[in-house]
Enzyme design. Structure first.
Site, short mmCIF file in Angstrom:
data_model
loop_
_atom_site.label_atom_id
_atom_site.label_comp_id
_atom_site.label_asym_id
_atom_site.label_seq_id
_atom_site.Cartn_x
_atom_site.Cartn_y
_atom_site.Cartn_z
N LYS A 41 0.86 -1.19 0.00
CA LYS A 41 0.00 0.00 0.00
C LYS A 41 0.89 1.23 0.00
O LYS A 41 1.04 1.94 0.99
CB LYS A 41 -0.92 -0.02 1.22
CG LYS A 41 -2.23 0.72 0.97
CD LYS A 41 -3.04 0.07 -0.14
CE LYS A 41 -4.34 0.82 -0.39
NZ LYS A 41 -5.02 0.39 -1.59
N SER A 92 -8.62 -0.99 -5.44
CA SER A 92 -8.91 -0.70 -4.04
C SER A 92 -10.41 -0.56 -3.83
O SER A 92 -11.15 -1.52 -3.99
CB SER A 92 -8.14 0.54 -3.60
OG SER A 92 -7.82 0.47 -2.23
#
Length: 621
Positions: free
Chosen positions: A192, A392
């Site tokens: 991330k 996402s």
């Protein structure tokens, strides 16, 4: 004295009346102009001109009306479905004798979007109609489209260089340390990397390895696309040893392009216009280079989308945000209300959810997902169609579908979650300010942006982030029929290209929106599907802004290859600054792939450009 006051009141009244009349006349003229524009213009015979002086996006951003009076340049964006509609209609329309691609100021698009448009251009050629492309210098994305054309032109004073995906990005760790800003980052996932600029001064090894794999796949697909549509283009030397190619041509980039089959002809706009006129007709009484042209927007307006249908298409485009949002962003309230309205007013038999989003607020992503589940609860089959980007929070929404379609170059995955909360206790201490107060619990006044967060608050937020990640993993596991352990293995915030995403089970089939509609119709038993787009209709102010934005801006065109590259870099910098601002001021808990933005359209929002100009003014540039 009373006479003077009376005369003064009379003059003020006359002034107010004149202002009111002027305003009524102004808005009346605008209303009349809009009404006249709403009626489709007559389509002449000639060349359909796609003057793409901006990016191709899934859903164009709505221009704020205040931008019209602020002196800002209004950037244009082109809706993908309109571009595809125009090209597909041109194939069989006898009025369209050729198609012109003007790519001088093309703002790019995501790789999957470029592939869809290039395929549509090829279909026009296969229908026997010439397609001619022109630019002073092509970007990588622009050349992906130009390579599909029949003739590729470049200005002899310009030329084309290829950069490939990648490049540097801003890391803010050193700056925020100097400013004393404490960026509290809560995250789950090795990859991330959207939050790494606030923690590090360079990319982590994991983030670098993942980016290299992603960029490598996209670059390979770009090269394959060029080879398929333009086999004679010798791009290998331009990618491996461009300095040798240019040096051997005496520094003449355009001439080197011609020698290696990158372009077919060299010429300025006048020469190009004469060539098009020879194919579609012109007027000798007009200035040199004139040809009979069909304006793109007029052509699109001649084929309005239906207001009723049995296959609904819901668009989730742009950053997913809480509450309401104008087109170009996916507001949780806005998108869910559009779907609920469509379910109430349309006789929908199936639903296609078109996702083109890097994600955003996890709360809004779940809100949209729940709205899609409501459609499923009514027995309506749901098919997900991924556009250029569905990562996402965009993939979070996709878990509600019965089947997921994507292109091989769609950017997806990024299954992860994070939060960022900035505090300024160190900044205040630099100027002698401190904070103090009475607290009845460990959470009193938290999060305290002036005094800093405490360990109790940090532990709670981190636990909540981990809970959100487990929820995300659970939804993907249930939707994709995987174990949570397997989802965690391919998750961790890693971004995948569509081809690999299908191999690991995140995507079911390859195909664009048409394939997704066909699958939805098949599942619903509809033989002749009629689609209806569940869109928010633009308001009066937005229509006014659109008319101004659609005005041709010849003064903004052109420039040599180096000024074109500088323009792209400036837009990219403005977009990066805007992303940083949104990251620090948006929802605290996010499922978003900010690193994906650098692979897509080059076109910063008006607010982002203002932020960049303000920053440059502060440093005296």
């Amino acid at each position: 004295m009373k006479l003077v006051r009376g005369a003064w009141r009379l003059l003020v009244g006359i002034k107010d009346a004149l202002v009111l009349v002027a305003m009524l006349l102004f808005f009346g003229a605008l209303f009349a102009a809009l009404n006249s524009r709403s009626r489709p213009a007559a389509i002449p015979t000639g060349a359909l001109v796609l003057d793409l002086d901006g990016p191709i996006v899934e859903q164009p951003e709505e221009v704020p009306p205040l931008a019209l009076v602020s002196g800002q340049q209004i950037g244009r964006q082109y809706r993908l479905r309109d571009v595809l509609l125009a090209l597909d209609k041109a194939r069989t329309d006898e009025r369209v004798k050729a198609v012109v691609l003007d790519l001088d100021r093309f703002g790019g698009a995501y790789p999957a979007t470029l592939g869809e448009v290039a395929d549509a251009i090829v279909r026009v050629k296969q229908a026997g109609k010439p397609v001619l492309a022109y630019a002073t210098g092509y970007t990588d994305g622009g050349y992906r489209l130009a390579a599909a054309a029949s003739e590729v032109w470049v200005n002899p004073m310009g030329g084309t260089l290829f950069a490939g995906p990648g490049g540097n990005q801003l890391y803010y760790k050193g700056l925020i340390d100097k400013l004393g800003v404490n960026a509290h980052v809560y995250r789950v996932g090795r990859y991330k990397s959207a939050v790494e600029p606030y923690l590090l001064t360079a990319a982590s090894p994991d983030a670098r390895a993942a980016a290299e794999a992603l960029y490598g796949s996209l670059f390979d697909q770009w090269q394959d696309g060029i080879r398929q549509t333009r086999p004679k283009a010798r791009i290998a030397p331009w990618l491996g040893t461009p300095q040798q190619v240019v040096t051997q041509a005496g520094g003449d980039i355009a001439r080197a392009n011609l020698a290696t089959g990158i372009v077919d002809r060299l010429g300025d706009r006048v020469a190009f216009g004469k060539r098009v006129a020879a194919l579609v007709g012109g007027d000798a009484a007009k200035p040199a280079g004139f040809f009979n042209a069909i304006k793109f927007q007029n052509y699109v307006d001649a084929f309005p989308w239906p207001a009723k249908g049995d296959i609904g298409i819901l668009t989730v485009a742009g950053t997913i945000v809480d509450g309401d949002a104008s087109p170009g962003s996916a507001g949780g309230d806005t998108v869910s209300k559009l779907l609920y309205k469509g379910l109430a007013e349309q006789k929908l038999k199936a639903l296609v959810v078109r996702v083109d989003s890097p994600g955003g607020s996890s709360l809004a992503s779940e809100q949209i997902r729940n709205a899609v589940l409501e459609a499923k609860s009514r027995g309506i089959p749901v098919v997900i169609s991924m556009g250029g980007l569905a990562a996402s929070g965009g993939y979070w929404v996709a878990t509600a579908g019965d089947a997921i379609f994507a292109e091989p170059s769609t950017i997806t995955g990024s299954i992860g979650i994070f939060g960022v909360i900035p505090t300024f206790e160190n900044t205040l201490s630099k100027i002698g300010l401190t904070t103090d107060g009475v607290k009845t619990t460990a959470l009193s006044g938290q999060p305290d942006v002036l005094g800093g967060t405490n360990p109790t608050f940090d532990a709670i937020i981190q636990a909540n982030i981990e809970h959100g990640y487990r929820d995300f993993v659970s939804r993907v596991a249930q939707s994709r029929r995987m174990t949570p352990a397997r989802v965690d293995e391919i998750g961790q915030g890693r971004v995948w290209v569509g081809g690999m995403a299908r191999q690991i089970g995140l995507v079911d089939r390859f195909g664009g929106i048409d394939a997704a509609v066909a699958e939805a119709a098949r599942r619903a038993g509809v033989k002749e599907p009629q689609i209806v787009w569940l869109d928010k209709k633009p308001g009066f102010a937005a229509q006014i802004a659109r008319q101004f934005a659609n005005q041709e801006e010849e003064d903004a065109r052109g420039g040599d290859i180096f000024s074109s590259l500088a323009w792209q870099r400036q837009a990219t910098l403005a977009q990066a600054l805007g992303d940083a601002k949104r990251l620090l001021t948006g929802a605290s808990i996010r499922a978003e792939c900010l690193e994906c933005a650098g692979l897509g359209p080059v076109g910063a929002r008006a607010a982002d450009r203002s932020l960049l100009h303000l920053m440059l003014a502060k440093v005296g540039l």
